[in-house]
Design a protein around this motif. Structure first.
Motif, PDB file in Angstrom:
ATOM      1  N   THR A   1      42.965  23.874  44.765  1.00  0.00           N
ATOM      2  CA  THR A   1      43.514  23.605  46.115  1.00  0.00           C
ATOM      3  C   THR A   1      44.852  24.081  46.534  1.00  0.00           C
ATOM      4  OG1 THR A   1      44.486  21.461  45.388  1.00  0.00           O
ATOM      5  CG2 THR A   1      42.411  21.427  45.776  1.00  0.00           C
ATOM      6  N   VAL A   2      45.322  24.853  45.633  1.00  0.00           N
ATOM      7  CA  VAL A   2      46.792  25.376  45.730  1.00  0.00           C
ATOM      8  C   VAL A   2      46.946  27.009  46.209  1.00  0.00           C
ATOM      9  CG1 VAL A   2      48.978  25.817  44.375  1.00  0.00           C
ATOM     10  CG2 VAL A   2      47.257  24.075  43.711  1.00  0.00           C
ATOM     11  N   GLU A   3      47.701  27.186  47.098  1.00  0.00           N
ATOM     12  CA  GLU A   3      47.814  28.422  47.962  1.00  0.00           C
ATOM     13  C   GLU A   3      48.133  29.570  46.646  1.00  0.00           C
ATOM     14  OE1 GLU A   3      50.476  30.828  51.160  1.00  0.00           O
ATOM     15  OE2 GLU A   3      50.513  28.617  51.020  1.00  0.00           O
ATOM     16  N   GLY A   4      47.583  30.614  46.662  1.00  0.00           N
ATOM     17  CA  GLY A   4      47.651  31.731  45.679  1.00  0.00           C
ATOM     18  C   GLY A   4      46.615  31.731  44.487  1.00  0.00           C
ATOM     19  N   HIS A   5      45.862  30.469  44.491  1.00  0.00           N
ATOM     20  CA  HIS A   5      44.660  30.248  43.509  1.00  0.00           C
ATOM     21  C   HIS A   5      43.334  30.411  44.548  1.00  0.00           C
ATOM     22  CE1 HIS A   5      47.347  28.950  40.191  1.00  0.00           C
ATOM     23  NE2 HIS A   5      48.249  28.662  41.113  1.00  0.00           N
ATOM     24  N   SER A   6      42.767  31.495  44.219  1.00  0.00           N
ATOM     25  CA  SER A   6      41.629  31.724  45.335  1.00  0.00           C
ATOM     26  C   SER A   6      40.390  31.167  44.750  1.00  0.00           C
ATOM     27  CB  SER A   6      41.383  33.284  45.284  1.00  0.00           C
ATOM     28  OG  SER A   6      41.014  34.051  44.189  1.00  0.00           O
ATOM     29  N   GLY A   7      40.077  30.929  43.514  1.00  0.00           N
ATOM     30  CA  GLY A   7      38.919  30.058  43.216  1.00  0.00           C
ATOM     31  C   GLY A   7      37.903  30.896  42.947  1.00  0.00           C
ATOM     32  N   LYS A   8      37.824  32.008  42.218  1.00  0.00           N
ATOM     33  CA  LYS A   8      36.790  32.584  41.629  1.00  0.00           C
ATOM     34  C   LYS A   8      36.516  32.855  40.276  1.00  0.00           C
ATOM     35  CE  LYS A   8      36.560  35.294  46.218  1.00  0.00           C
ATOM     36  NZ  LYS A   8      36.629  36.478  46.957  1.00  0.00           N
ATOM     37  N   LEU A   9      35.339  32.913  39.571  1.00  0.00           N
ATOM     38  CA  LEU A   9      35.047  33.391  38.215  1.00  0.00           C
ATOM     39  C   LEU A   9      34.440  34.810  38.324  1.00  0.00           C
ATOM     40  CD1 LEU A   9      35.578  31.909  35.597  1.00  0.00           C
ATOM     41  CD2 LEU A   9      32.993  31.272  35.757  1.00  0.00           C
ATOM     42  N   ILE A  10      35.450  35.836  37.363  1.00  0.00           N
ATOM     43  CA  ILE A  10      34.932  37.197  37.830  1.00  0.00           C
ATOM     44  C   ILE A  10      34.615  37.587  36.507  1.00  0.00           C
ATOM     45  CG2 ILE A  10      36.201  39.431  38.263  1.00  0.00           C
ATOM     46  CD1 ILE A  10      37.712  37.982  40.428  1.00  0.00           C
ATOM     47  N   PHE A  11      33.651  38.565  36.152  1.00  0.00           N
ATOM     48  CA  PHE A  11      33.301  39.340  35.372  1.00  0.00           C
ATOM     49  C   PHE A  11      33.235  40.664  35.304  1.00  0.00           C
ATOM     50  CE2 PHE A  11      31.371  34.986  35.154  1.00  0.00           C
ATOM     51  CZ  PHE A  11      31.557  34.492  33.810  1.00  0.00           C
ATOM     52  N   GLY A  12      33.772  41.369  34.514  1.00  0.00           N
ATOM     53  CA  GLY A  12      33.776  42.949  34.311  1.00  0.00           C
ATOM     54  C   GLY A  12      34.505  43.547  33.428  1.00  0.00           C
ATOM     55  N   LYS A  13      34.971  44.851  33.529  1.00  0.00           N
ATOM     56  CA  LYS A  13      35.463  45.485  32.569  1.00  0.00           C
ATOM     57  C   LYS A  13      37.090  45.805  32.872  1.00  0.00           C
ATOM     58  CE  LYS A  13      33.950  48.861  29.841  1.00  0.00           C
ATOM     59  NZ  LYS A  13      33.244  50.126  29.635  1.00  0.00           N
ATOM     60  N   LEU A  14      37.778  45.504  32.145  1.00  0.00           N
ATOM     61  CA  LEU A  14      39.389  45.756  32.084  1.00  0.00           C
ATOM     62  C   LEU A  14      39.700  46.824  31.193  1.00  0.00           C
ATOM     63  CD1 LEU A  14      42.184  44.916  33.324  1.00  0.00           C
ATOM     64  CD2 LEU A  14      42.287  43.313  31.716  1.00  0.00           C
ATOM     65  N   GLY A  15      39.687  47.938  31.505  1.00  0.00           N
ATOM     66  CA  GLY A  15      39.968  49.419  30.713  1.00  0.00           C
ATOM     67  C   GLY A  15      38.491  49.377  30.016  1.00  0.00           C
ATOM     68  N   ASN A  16      38.548  49.114  28.547  1.00  0.00           N
ATOM     69  CA  ASN A  16      37.453  49.317  27.804  1.00  0.00           C
ATOM     70  C   ASN A  16      36.745  48.032  27.252  1.00  0.00           C
ATOM     71  OD1 ASN A  16      39.071  48.562  25.419  1.00  0.00           O
ATOM     72  ND2 ASN A  16      39.522  50.673  24.904  1.00  0.00           N
ATOM     73  N   LYS A  17      37.338  46.983  27.933  1.00  0.00           N
ATOM     74  CA  LYS A  17      36.875  45.489  27.268  1.00  0.00           C
ATOM     75  C   LYS A  17      36.337  44.988  28.448  1.00  0.00           C
ATOM     76  CE  LYS A  17      38.430  44.303  23.568  1.00  0.00           C
ATOM     77  NZ  LYS A  17      39.623  43.933  22.438  1.00  0.00           N
ATOM     78  N   ARG A  18      35.218  44.191  28.118  1.00  0.00           N
ATOM     79  CA  ARG A  18      34.699  43.404  29.104  1.00  0.00           C
ATOM     80  C   ARG A  18      35.440  41.920  29.012  1.00  0.00           C
ATOM     81  NH1 ARG A  18      30.627  43.192  32.123  1.00  0.00           N
ATOM     82  NH2 ARG A  18      30.190  40.879  32.131  1.00  0.00           N
ATOM     83  N   VAL A  19      35.816  41.366  30.318  1.00  0.00           N
ATOM     84  CA  VAL A  19      36.528  40.028  30.327  1.00  0.00           C
ATOM     85  C   VAL A  19      35.597  39.163  31.442  1.00  0.00           C
ATOM     86  CG1 VAL A  19      38.353  41.383  29.595  1.00  0.00           C
ATOM     87  CG2 VAL A  19      38.041  41.005  32.207  1.00  0.00           C
ATOM     88  N   MET A  20      36.299  37.796  31.134  1.00  0.00           N
ATOM     89  CA  MET A  20      36.136  36.780  32.120  1.00  0.00           C
ATOM     90  C   MET A  20      37.277  36.494  32.640  1.00  0.00           C
ATOM     91  SD  MET A  20      33.890  33.230  31.945  1.00  0.00           S
ATOM     92  CE  MET A  20      35.208  32.290  31.165  1.00  0.00           C
ATOM     93  N   ALA A  21      37.368  36.369  33.950  1.00  0.00           N
ATOM     94  CA  ALA A  21      38.654  36.180  34.559  1.00  0.00           C
ATOM     95  C   ALA A  21      38.612  34.948  35.567  1.00  0.00           C
ATOM     96  CB  ALA A  21      39.419  37.102  35.190  1.00  0.00           C
ATOM     97  N   MET A  22      39.580  33.896  35.358  1.00  0.00           N
ATOM     98  CA  MET A  22      39.548  32.941  36.402  1.00  0.00           C
ATOM     99  C   MET A  22      40.599  33.334  37.087  1.00  0.00           C
ATOM    100  SD  MET A  22      39.471  29.219  34.121  1.00  0.00           S
ATOM    101  CE  MET A  22      40.021  28.136  35.751  1.00  0.00           C
TER     102      MET A  22
END
Length: 273
Positions: free
Chosen positions: A55-76
């Motif tokens: 509920t806080v401004e600046g915190h969009s609220g998505k779970l993201i999966f993908g590659k950051l450089g050469n490594k797969r990541v999950m990002a909150m």
């Protein structure tokens, strides 16, 4: 609780083919790291069973999966805070789900107020330890042995090897970093001058309203942790405290974001899981 964790993890596994071993929690003003991720899957928090909604401004609220450089990541992209009215089990629920998904390493970022007289606004501080001043502990209540031990050991809450690697990355990229102890408080008020003085005198270098509960639960779960703060305001003993707002915190964090991103991306791509 165990059933909810299982249900949420199974929902995410059904949506994402390749679950990574590395997760990132992005804090206030620091969500732009996702622009460096080659995104394959996105899930809105509101669509995830049992997940709270930020509920806080600046915190969009998505779970993201993908590659950051050469490594797969999950990002909150957006986290949950105790001051929003959630209990500690809700605040840290995503970390429980991370463990159920097979996450082994967690990277955390936040914005913090600095008490160390050597700090300046915009500095990046690698967290070496924390002081927990939240009024409720995230492990209070029944302990499930499936999740971790009743009395978890916390002598290395923040991974020494990842701190060493991060310092190397920062040096190679020519980015000045500080190191220090993070004090976790309930919020949502910013600190009074007396509180800043108190936090510094008990061993703190920076203070914020997040991170500590998530780190405790991650370590309880056996997840290795690295955390970093952007110093967005200062409360120095003997110096008149300037007024600060959430908008100013976001602006200060946004200015430091490229440097934090460079360190995070470099570290995540170089460390060995």
């Amino acid at each position: 609780m165990l059933q909810k964790i299982k249900e949420t993890a199974e929902f995410i596994k059904a949506k994402v083919n390749d679950i990574p071993k590395t997760a990132i929690i992005l804090g206030t003003g620091l969500g732009e790291l996702v622009n460096h991720i080659e995104i394959t899957d996105t899930i809105n928090y509101q669509d995830i069973p049992n997940f709270p909604v930020s509920t806080v401004e600046g915190h969009s609220g998505k779970l993201i999966f993908g590659k950051l450089g050469n490594k797969r990541v999950m990002a909150m992209q957006g986290r949950f805070h105790f001051y929003e009215g959630y209990n500690m089990q809700q605040v840290t629920f995503p970390v429980r789900v991370m463990k159920a998904l097979g996450i082994t390493t967690l990277f955390v970022s936040n914005a913090a107020g600095g008490m160390n007289p050597k700090f300046k606004i915009g500095d990046i501080m690698i967290i070496t330890d924390h002081i927990n001043l939240f009024p409720e502990h995230p492990l209070r209540g029944k302990n499930y042995n499936e999740l971790g031990p009743r009395f978890p050991e916390m002598s290395e809450a923040y991974s020494h090897r990842l701190i060493k690697d991060a310092l190397k990355v920062a040096e190679e990229k020519g980015i000045k970093v500080q190191q220090g102890v993070y004090v976790g408080t309930q919020g949502p008020t910013f600190e009074t001058p007396a509180e800043y003085t108190y936090f510094h005198r008990i061993g703190g270098d920076a203070v914020g309203m997040s991170t500590v509960p998530e780190v405790i639960v991650a370590r309880h779960s056996g997840i290795e942790v690295f955390a970093i703060s952007v110093i967005t305001d200062l409360g120095l003993e003997g110096v008149e405290l300037e007024k600060v707002s959430h908008e100013e915190v976001q602006l200060a964090a946004a200015k430091a974001q490229p440097y934090m991103t460079a360190i995070m991306e470099g570290l995540i791509n170089e460390f060995k899981a």
